[in-house]
Design a protein around this motif. Structure first.
Motif, mmCIF file in Angstrom:
data_model
loop_
_atom_site.group_PDB
_atom_site.id
_atom_site.type_symbol
_atom_site.label_atom_id
_atom_site.label_comp_id
_atom_site.label_asym_id
_atom_site.label_seq_id
_atom_site.Cartn_x
_atom_site.Cartn_y
_atom_site.Cartn_z
ATOM 1 N N TYR A 91 58.754 -7.399 45.276
ATOM 2 C CA TYR A 91 58.705 -7.285 46.733
ATOM 3 C C TYR A 91 58.401 -8.623 47.392
ATOM 4 N N TYR A 92 57.491 -9.385 46.821
ATOM 5 C CA TYR A 92 57.155 -10.692 47.389
ATOM 6 C C TYR A 92 58.403 -11.581 47.431
ATOM 7 N N ASP A 93 59.115 -11.625 46.321
ATOM 8 C CA ASP A 93 60.319 -12.461 46.246
ATOM 9 C C ASP A 93 61.433 -11.929 47.138
ATOM 10 N N LYS A 97 62.942 -14.165 50.486
ATOM 11 C CA LYS A 97 64.195 -14.903 50.302
ATOM 12 C C LYS A 97 65.083 -14.785 51.546
ATOM 13 N N ASP A 98 66.068 -15.627 51.605
ATOM 14 C CA ASP A 98 67.068 -15.601 52.686
ATOM 15 C C ASP A 98 66.452 -15.678 54.075
ATOM 16 N N GLY A 99 65.482 -16.563 54.250
ATOM 17 C CA GLY A 99 64.907 -16.764 55.574
ATOM 18 C C GLY A 99 63.546 -16.156 55.794
ATOM 19 N N ASP A 110 59.518 -11.132 56.621
ATOM 20 C CA ASP A 110 60.910 -11.079 56.167
ATOM 21 C C ASP A 110 61.821 -11.822 57.145
ATOM 22 N N ARG A 111 63.083 -11.906 56.824
ATOM 23 C CA ARG A 111 64.020 -12.694 57.627
ATOM 24 C C ARG A 111 64.222 -12.138 59.033
ATOM 25 N N PHE A 112 63.772 -10.917 59.296
ATOM 26 C CA PHE A 112 63.860 -10.338 60.632
ATOM 27 C C PHE A 112 62.562 -10.517 61.419
ATOM 28 N N GLY A 113 61.544 -11.093 60.774
ATOM 29 C CA GLY A 113 60.274 -11.340 61.441
ATOM 30 C C GLY A 113 59.234 -10.258 61.262
#
Length: 161
Positions: A91-93, A97-99, A110-113
């Motif tokens: 889950y951490y990785d 990842k990807d932003g 996460d990449r969506f904030g």
């Protein structure tokens, strides 16, 4: 009280459908539910996704494309209580990842904030140890970490105080 639990609504700026697909890909038991699109009545462009329902880890969510007025911040986060270190690593990785980005004390964005707390087994037990000295040493060690290292927290807790 409602017997059907709660549904968490997450406000996005045009990416609710992408976010739902992302979360369903990260959480293995996830699924997409209904999708509603804006009509000529607005307020969004007709045909664009207004809301998308999805479920991950048994928790119901609605992604709403509400616009740029509101953004996520760390005052709300979701805890992922992991069964083992491998799950915590996954889950951490996956969420960084990807932003996505690391924060402190097991928190990631996460990449969506959206903020998440990845909690490996034993971490909460260490910082809530009934021995205040052990709890303080484990907490002090945790405060220096990004990704939680329970073995290191345990070593700090066990150190002579």
């Amino acid at each position: 009280m409602s017997s059907t639990g709660f549904t968490t609504c997450l406000w996005f700026d045009g990416v609710a459908e992408d976010a739902a697909a992302y979360y369903v890909s990260v959480f293995k038991d996830g699924r997409i539910g209904r999708t509603a699109r804006y009509t000529d009545a607005g307020p969004g462009p007709a045909g664009e996704v207004m809301v998308v329902e999805f479920e991950i880890n048994g928790q119901k969510f609605v992604g709403l494309n509400g616009g740029p007025q509101f953004t996520f911040n760390e005052s709300i986060s979701f805890q992922i209580h992991c069964e083992d270190e491998a799950e915590a690593d996954y889950y951490y990785d996956a969420l960084t990842k990807d932003g996505g980005e690391e924060s402190a004390c097991g928190w990631v964005k996460d990449r969506f904030g959206v903020s998440w707390q990845v909690v490996p087994p034993g971490a909460i037990d260490l910082v809530t140890d009934p021995d205040p000295g052990r709890a303080a040493r484990a907490t002090a060690a945790m405060m220096k970490m990004k990704k939680l290292d329970v073995a290191e927290m345990r070593r700090a807790a066990d150190a002579a105080g």
